[in-house]
Every structure is written in structure tokens, then in C-alpha cells.
Scaffold this motif. Structure first.
Motif, mmCIF file in Angstrom:
data_model
loop_
_atom_site.group_PDB
_atom_site.id
_atom_site.type_symbol
_atom_site.label_atom_id
_atom_site.label_comp_id
_atom_site.label_asym_id
_atom_site.label_seq_id
_atom_site.Cartn_x
_atom_site.Cartn_y
_atom_site.Cartn_z
ATOM 1 N N ARG A 72 0.806 -1.217 0.000
ATOM 2 C CA ARG A 72 0.000 0.000 0.000
ATOM 3 C C ARG A 72 0.843 1.272 0.000
ATOM 4 N NH1 ARG A 72 -2.795 -2.805 4.481
ATOM 5 N NH2 ARG A 72 -4.434 -4.112 3.571
ATOM 6 N N LEU A 73 2.118 1.157 0.212
ATOM 7 C CA LEU A 73 2.971 2.348 0.221
ATOM 8 C C LEU A 73 3.055 2.924 -1.190
ATOM 9 C CD1 LEU A 73 5.866 1.077 2.516
ATOM 10 C CD2 LEU A 73 4.112 2.763 3.101
ATOM 11 N N PRO A 74 2.753 4.196 -1.365
ATOM 12 C CA PRO A 74 2.809 4.782 -2.708
ATOM 13 C C PRO A 74 4.243 4.951 -3.189
ATOM 14 C CG PRO A 74 2.176 6.431 -1.079
ATOM 15 C CD PRO A 74 2.265 5.136 -0.358
ATOM 16 N N PRO A 75 4.460 4.900 -4.514
ATOM 17 C CA PRO A 75 5.812 5.071 -5.049
ATOM 18 C C PRO A 75 6.297 6.513 -5.012
ATOM 19 C CG PRO A 75 4.241 4.796 -6.838
ATOM 20 C CD PRO A 75 3.466 4.584 -5.566
ATOM 21 N N SER A 76 5.375 7.453 -4.896
ATOM 22 C CA SER A 76 5.738 8.873 -4.880
ATOM 23 C C SER A 76 6.011 9.333 -3.450
ATOM 24 C CB SER A 76 4.600 9.701 -5.478
ATOM 25 O OG SER A 76 3.405 9.494 -4.744
ATOM 26 N N PRO A 77 6.655 10.501 -3.273
ATOM 27 C CA PRO A 77 6.912 11.005 -1.912
ATOM 28 C C PRO A 77 5.627 11.095 -1.093
ATOM 29 C CG PRO A 77 8.136 12.282 -3.510
ATOM 30 C CD PRO A 77 7.238 11.385 -4.305
ATOM 31 N N HIS A 78 5.741 10.729 0.184
ATOM 32 C CA HIS A 78 4.560 10.728 1.054
ATOM 33 C C HIS A 78 4.980 10.893 2.507
ATOM 34 C CE1 HIS A 78 5.869 6.505 0.581
ATOM 35 N NE2 HIS A 78 5.551 6.382 1.856
ATOM 36 N N MET A 79 3.997 11.175 3.336
ATOM 37 C CA MET A 79 4.178 11.292 4.780
ATOM 38 C C MET A 79 3.600 10.036 5.435
ATOM 39 S SD MET A 79 5.254 13.864 6.901
ATOM 40 C CE MET A 79 4.724 15.463 6.261
ATOM 41 N N LEU A 80 4.439 9.308 6.157
ATOM 42 C CA LEU A 80 3.990 8.107 6.853
ATOM 43 C C LEU A 80 3.799 8.447 8.328
ATOM 44 C CD1 LEU A 80 3.513 4.977 6.627
ATOM 45 C CD2 LEU A 80 5.874 4.712 7.376
ATOM 46 N N VAL A 81 2.564 8.381 8.813
ATOM 47 C CA VAL A 81 2.282 8.698 10.213
ATOM 48 C C VAL A 81 2.056 7.393 10.973
ATOM 49 C CG1 VAL A 81 1.390 11.002 9.760
ATOM 50 C CG2 VAL A 81 -0.185 9.087 9.693
ATOM 51 N N VAL A 82 2.739 7.262 12.115
ATOM 52 C CA VAL A 82 2.749 6.020 12.881
ATOM 53 C C VAL A 82 2.541 6.338 14.356
ATOM 54 C CG1 VAL A 82 4.025 3.880 13.292
ATOM 55 C CG2 VAL A 82 4.503 5.221 11.241
ATOM 56 N N ASN A 83 1.865 5.451 15.071
ATOM 57 C CA ASN A 83 1.705 5.644 16.521
ATOM 58 C C ASN A 83 3.050 5.485 17.218
ATOM 59 O OD1 ASN A 83 1.479 2.839 15.756
ATOM 60 N ND2 ASN A 83 0.819 2.365 17.829
ATOM 61 N N HIS A 84 3.238 6.244 18.294
ATOM 62 C CA HIS A 84 4.520 6.267 19.015
ATOM 63 C C HIS A 84 4.329 5.581 20.357
ATOM 64 C CE1 HIS A 84 8.554 7.285 19.530
ATOM 65 N NE2 HIS A 84 8.495 8.580 19.720
ATOM 66 N N THR A 85 5.067 4.472 20.585
ATOM 67 C CA THR A 85 4.837 3.667 21.776
ATOM 68 C C THR A 85 6.077 3.385 22.602
ATOM 69 O OG1 THR A 85 5.155 1.597 20.538
ATOM 70 C CG2 THR A 85 2.914 2.484 20.626
ATOM 71 N N SER A 86 7.275 3.538 22.006
ATOM 72 C CA SER A 86 8.488 3.091 22.696
ATOM 73 C C SER A 86 9.718 3.684 22.014
ATOM 74 C CB SER A 86 8.563 1.559 22.663
ATOM 75 O OG SER A 86 9.822 1.086 23.081
ATOM 76 N N PHE A 87 10.843 3.651 22.734
ATOM 77 C CA PHE A 87 12.109 4.057 22.136
ATOM 78 C C PHE A 87 12.537 3.121 21.005
ATOM 79 C CE2 PHE A 87 12.834 6.304 26.260
ATOM 80 C CZ PHE A 87 13.049 7.563 25.728
ATOM 81 N N LEU A 88 11.924 1.935 20.929
ATOM 82 C CA LEU A 88 12.277 0.988 19.881
ATOM 83 C C LEU A 88 11.580 1.264 18.557
ATOM 84 C CD1 LEU A 88 12.291 -2.507 21.680
ATOM 85 C CD2 LEU A 88 14.255 -1.151 20.951
ATOM 86 N N ASP A 89 10.618 2.182 18.539
ATOM 87 C CA ASP A 89 9.814 2.392 17.331
ATOM 88 C C ASP A 89 10.684 2.683 16.108
ATOM 89 O OD1 ASP A 89 7.542 2.001 18.814
ATOM 90 O OD2 ASP A 89 7.058 4.125 19.015
ATOM 91 N N GLY A 90 11.661 3.561 16.251
ATOM 92 C CA GLY A 90 12.511 3.916 15.121
ATOM 93 C C GLY A 90 13.301 2.732 14.596
ATOM 94 N N VAL A 194 5.422 -3.215 20.312
ATOM 95 C CA VAL A 194 6.669 -2.527 20.652
ATOM 96 C C VAL A 194 6.628 -1.995 22.077
ATOM 97 C CG1 VAL A 194 8.381 -0.892 19.826
ATOM 98 C CG2 VAL A 194 6.705 -1.812 18.228
ATOM 99 N N ARG A 195 5.473 -1.512 22.511
ATOM 100 C CA ARG A 195 5.357 -1.010 23.886
ATOM 101 C C ARG A 195 5.688 -2.102 24.892
ATOM 102 N NH1 ARG A 195 2.670 3.339 25.877
ATOM 103 N NH2 ARG A 195 1.512 3.638 23.936
ATOM 104 N N GLU A 196 5.223 -3.322 24.607
ATOM 105 C CA GLU A 196 5.501 -4.434 25.520
ATOM 106 C C GLU A 196 6.961 -4.879 25.446
ATOM 107 O OE1 GLU A 196 2.972 -4.356 23.377
ATOM 108 O OE2 GLU A 196 1.433 -3.842 24.872
ATOM 109 N N ALA A 197 7.589 -4.694 24.270
ATOM 110 C CA ALA A 197 8.988 -5.107 24.118
ATOM 111 C C ALA A 197 9.935 -4.213 24.910
ATOM 112 C CB ALA A 197 9.368 -5.105 22.642
ATOM 113 N N LEU A 198 9.622 -2.909 24.972
ATOM 114 C CA LEU A 198 10.420 -1.990 25.792
ATOM 115 C C LEU A 198 9.472 -0.924 26.329
ATOM 116 C CD1 LEU A 198 13.257 -1.308 26.836
ATOM 117 C CD2 LEU A 198 13.494 0.246 24.889
#
Length: 263
Positions: A72-90, A194-198
């Protein structure tokens, strides 16, 4: 029963302690090794190395990773918004997202003063924003607009920081303003496990399965210029879409927040 449960509890705690030490040693050694290569080689190889290194780390610490909807990721430039749960997210996103052309993360300006970390962040194309003072909000939006115009895909955690309690918090408006200005689609994604992992507030990792789900793509439609109603509508639509693919529930009570989600 009490006499039996106590040794079992002690054994479990010892096992968790041993695993935590092992995970930190493995992760630390690989970050030092591959981080030096990333800093030395820079883009585009830096992102490829980062993806390989993070996938190797999670494999060695036996945290299974999975991703759904990557098509589903578009081939053109886009903004990906993701929930933030832990220092491991990145690290998780670096391991699961495509590395060609890859994704740019955003950080605050003070990272430039951290000599050990900044070369690594620069090597994967991190976008540095100004301090989150009121006068810098417009300038930071312009930085993102320019990065999108150059062909970058950008990862944004629209909640800003994270807290120990689960729940999707209110979104900041800056990323959505940048997407409207740049006329790029917004892709909504959700992290689970991820929250449960760290857990926030602790540095002790736990073995957990981690999943990234790529969900809805929202295309900003601006009839004429920058319609002021477009940004809150986009943020609300993205919030609803993220709730649908995460398991954390809704913790938003104050609505849309101003500024960019950088802490």
C-alpha cells in the motif's frame, strides 16, 4: 502453592534479567559496528546498512518482526504517520520499511550537539528541525515541505512523545500542514507489540512479537490554496484510521495539537 510460586517467580525474573543483558550487549555491539559504517558511507548506503543491522538485531534477540500492507505504500513522496509507543519504534521501522529510497525521520536541533549520535542520524538522512518554540513552527513546516519536494518520504509520530499508558493520543498539526502544502499523500500505519517489548519508563527489553500494519492512504484535496479546514479534517481522518489498525484504544481528549510532533 506459595512455596512453589516463589521459586518460579524468582526463576522468571532471573531469566528476564539474563535476556535483558543479552539484548543490550547484542544491540550495543551491532549499533557501534554498523553505526560507524553508516556514518562513514552516508546516503544511500546508510539506509541499506541500517535496515540490515536492525533486522539482524531483532533476529538475534529473538523478537519476530512482521509487516502487513507494504504494497500500500505509494511510489511517490509521502508522509507516513505512525503511533509512538516506545524508544524501539525507530529501530522497528528501520527494519521493516523499504530502504530504497527509504524514509527520513525527524529530530530536534539539539541532536547536532551530540557528537556520538549525530553522524549516525545524518548517515540515514535524518531531518533536523528547529527547537519547538512558537516562532519556529512555521519554519519547521517549511523544512518538511522542502524535504518532500526533494523526493523524501518522511516518517512522523504525530502524537509527539509517548507515555507508559496505552492509548492513541491527540495528533500535532504540523505534519499535516506540511503534507497539504506539499500536496503529498498521508499514509497511516500502526505498530503493535513494541510497547511491551520496551515499556516507557524502563530500559529492560522483553521478548515480544512486533507487527507493523500499513493502512489507509489519505490524499489531501485542497480546492484553492491552503484551506484552513483541511488540516484538522486530515488529522481526524488519520486518527480514525490509526485507531482501526492499532490495539491501544483512544486516549485523545484535547483534539488536535498545534506544532510539529517533535520532542
Amino acid at each position: 502453592m506459595t512455596l512453589i510460586s516463589r521459586p518460579m517467580t524468582v526463576t522468571r525474573h532471573i531469566g528476564e534479567w539474563i535476556y535483558g543483558v543479552y539484548a543490550w550487549v547484542v544491540g550495543g555491539l551491532l549499533v557501534l559496528l554498523f553505526g560507524s559504517l553508516i556514518a562513514l558511507l552516508g546516503l544511500p548506503r546508510g539506509r541499506r546498512i541500517a535496515r540490515f543491522a536492525t533486522r539482524l538485531i531483532f533476529r538475534l534477540v529473538r523478537m519476530p518482526l512482521s509487516v502487513g500492507g507494504i504494497e500500500r505504500l505509494p511510489p511517490s513522496p509521502h508522509m507516513l504517520v505512525v503511533n509512538h509507543t516506545s524508544f524501539l519504534d525507530g529501530l522497528v521501522l528501520s527494519a521493516l520499511l523499504p530502504c530504497d529510497p527509504g524514509y527520513a525521520f525527524i529530530v530536534r536541533q539539539q541532536y547536532r550537539s551530540q557528537s556520538l549520535l549525530w553522524p549516525l542520524l545524518k548517515g540515514i538522512g535524518t531531518i533536523v528541525l528547529q527547537h519547538s518554540a512558537p516562532g519556529h513552527k512555521t519554519a519547521n513546516v517549511e523544512i518538511l515541505v522542502a524535504a518532500l519536494a526533494r523526493g523524501n518520504n518522511i516518517v512522523v509520530f504525530p502524537e509527539g512523545g509517548f507515555v507508559p499508558e496505552p492509548g492513541l493520543r491527540p495528533f500535532h498539526s504540523g505534519a499535516f500542514r506540511a503534507a497539504v502544502r506539499a500536496r503529498v499523500p498521508i499514509v497511516v500505519a500502526g505498530l503493535d507489540g513494541v510497547r511491551e517489548a520496551l515499556r516507557p519508563g524502563t530500559w529492560w527489553p522483553r521478548r515480544r512479537a512486533i507487527h507493523l500494519e500499513i493502512g489507509l492512504t489519505i490524499v489531501p484535496i485542497v480546492p484553492s490554496g491552503d484551506d484552513p479546514a483541511t488540516v484538522p479534517e486530515l488529522a481526524a481522518a488519520a486518527h480514525r484510521a490509526m485507531l482501526a489498525i492499532t490495539k491501544e484504544g483512544d486516549a485523545s481528549q484535547s483534539g488536535l495539537q498545534a506544532g510539529l510532533p517533535v520532542r
